[in-house]
Design a protein around this motif. Structure first.
Motif, PDB file in Angstrom:
ATOM      1  N   ASN A 149      11.952   6.332  10.102  1.00 38.97           N
ATOM      2  CA  ASN A 149      11.033   6.578   9.131  1.00 38.97           C
ATOM      3  C   ASN A 149      10.032   7.468   9.368  1.00 38.97           C
ATOM      4  O   ASN A 149       9.687   8.520   8.414  1.00 38.97           O
ATOM      5  N   LEU A 184       5.635  -0.894   2.425  1.00 37.91           N
ATOM      6  CA  LEU A 184       5.947   0.312   3.445  1.00 37.91           C
ATOM      7  C   LEU A 184       5.013   1.327   3.103  1.00 37.91           C
ATOM      8  O   LEU A 184       5.126   1.993   2.064  1.00 37.91           O
ATOM      9  N   ASP A 238      15.644   2.379   4.247  1.00 42.16           N
ATOM     10  CA  ASP A 238      14.730   1.246   3.673  1.00 42.16           C
ATOM     11  C   ASP A 238      15.592   0.834   2.394  1.00 42.16           C
ATOM     12  O   ASP A 238      15.500  -0.367   2.061  1.00 42.16           O
ATOM     13  N   PRO A 248      14.493   1.392  13.009  1.00 41.48           N
ATOM     14  CA  PRO A 248      13.986   1.950  11.646  1.00 41.48           C
ATOM     15  C   PRO A 248      12.706   2.532  11.567  1.00 41.48           C
ATOM     16  O   PRO A 248      12.134   3.361  10.812  1.00 41.48           O
ATOM     17  N   VAL A 280       9.577  -4.249   1.128  1.00 42.32           N
ATOM     18  CA  VAL A 280       9.818  -2.869   0.750  1.00 42.32           C
ATOM     19  C   VAL A 280       8.608  -2.117   0.040  1.00 42.32           C
ATOM     20  O   VAL A 280       8.211  -1.057   0.622  1.00 42.32           O
ATOM     21  N   ARG A 307       8.659   5.066   2.337  1.00 39.99           N
ATOM     22  CA  ARG A 307       9.940   4.362   2.031  1.00 39.99           C
ATOM     23  C   ARG A 307      11.217   5.617   2.026  1.00 39.99           C
ATOM     24  O   ARG A 307      11.088   6.593   1.406  1.00 39.99           O
TER      25      ARG A 307
END
Length: 338
Positions: free
Chosen positions: A45, A116, A143, A41, A113, A119
């Protein structure tokens, strides 16, 4: 001589490995941008956040407002700015909202979340284009995964995934048991279109007498969701979707039509994502041609285009708005084998 050959051989192997690594990185970079897919992830991102477009390039106002839900304090020391009735403001609904919000103990996004720096979000529409798309694994990588109304997940995982961060719904689109097609930590986000929607929520929260008048379809009399996962979307986003994105007249006392157009839950979710997220991708958006009234419109069920005839939504405006967003680079449509 043997030593020189060994050094040359080692240098050649190192060079080949280096070239392969560069090729592998570039290929992965292109694939990530095309599919939004990654095994990690963090890499996913980071690559998605290297976007060249700027928010300022949009021809409408995206406030980048990341507080999405109504809070009890909004009706005390914070002045709510929208002096309009639902779905665009809280005028005439403040007392019932205070009563409901006093019971709902949490009005925030999950901290994991919210914290972050970038996102990545996908709004999963209910359109027929999701059918046989095999996008499920891709969708699960984001996410934030936003789903709409009562669209099922179980049995459709290969095409739409099974991760759900938020599900936008209203009473007529509510499932009496949201656990069936949502994860335990999914936020159930009520989009109140009318006063009766808040009345329904008040029944659920306080177990009061049910009154079915005012709904175009009977909502569930029993709702088995967890109250700590329940949220109420701030009407600011519905107002901004209508005025800034779709540029349609909103309901007021001078409205000439009995049933004015309102944004769909889908286009509303897109606008919310543009405010909250740094990367916004869509799956399953769009309608079939109007000249085929028997064409199915969802990846599930049997609804057809003729069911949209009496809709209170301006689908032309929404299609045009999504096209502008995609042309500007603000959103990306995920498509099968794209």
């Amino acid at each position: 001589m043997i030593t020189i050959l060994k050094i040359a051989k080692t240098s050649f192997i190192t060079l080949v490995l280096g070239v392969l690594l560069v090729i592998s990185y570039n290929f992965s970079h292109v694939m990530l941008q095309s599919y939004g897919l990654s095994e990690k992830p963090l890499t996913f991102n980071r690559v998605l956040c290297h976007s060249s477009w700027k928010w300022e390039s949009l021809n409408f106002n995206v406030s980048r407002r990341t507080k999405l839900f109504l809070k009890l304090k909004d009706f005390f020391w914070d002045q709510h700015t929208l002096s309009l009735p639902l779905p665009y403001g809280t005028m005439g609904s403040k007392l019932i909202l205070q009563k409901i919000l006093a019971t709902l103990t949490n009005s925030d996004m999950p901290g994991i979340v919210d914290s972050l720096k970038c996102r990545s979000c996908v709004v999963v529409g209910n359109g027929i284009s999701n059918k046989n798309s095999s996008l499920g694994d891709v969708i699960n990588k984001y996410d934030v995964v936003i789903r709409l109304n009562n669209a099922p997940v179980r049995g459709y995982e290969e095409d739409v995934g099974n991760k759900t961060t938020m599900r936008f719904f209203y009473p007529e689109s509510a499932s009496y048991n949201p656990i069936v097609h949502n994860q335990p930590d999914t936020l159930m986000v009520l989009v109140p279109f009318k006063q009766e929607d808040l009345s329904w929520l008040n029944w659920i929260v306080h177990n009061e007498k049910r009154v079915m008048k005012g709904f175009w379809r009977p909502p569930p009399l029993v709702w088995l969701g967890e109250l700590n996962q329940l949220r109420i979307l701030d009407p600011f986003f519905m107002y901004s979707t209508a005025t800034h994105l779709l540029q349609i007249p909103i309901f007021d006392k001078t409205a000439t039509t009995k049933n004015p157009f309102h944004p769909t839950t889908g286009i509303l979710a897109v606008y919310v994502a543009l405010n909250y997220c740094d990367v916004v991708h869509l799956a399953g958006f769009g309608y079939p041609r109007k000249d085929d009234p028997e064409q199915l419109i969802h990846y599930y069920g049997h609804n057809t285009m003729k069911d949209m005839v009496h809709s209170y939504h301006n689908l032309i405006h929404e299609v045009q708005a999504l096209r502008r967003l995609e042309d500007s680079g603000a959103i990306l449509h995920l498509r099968p084998n794209s």
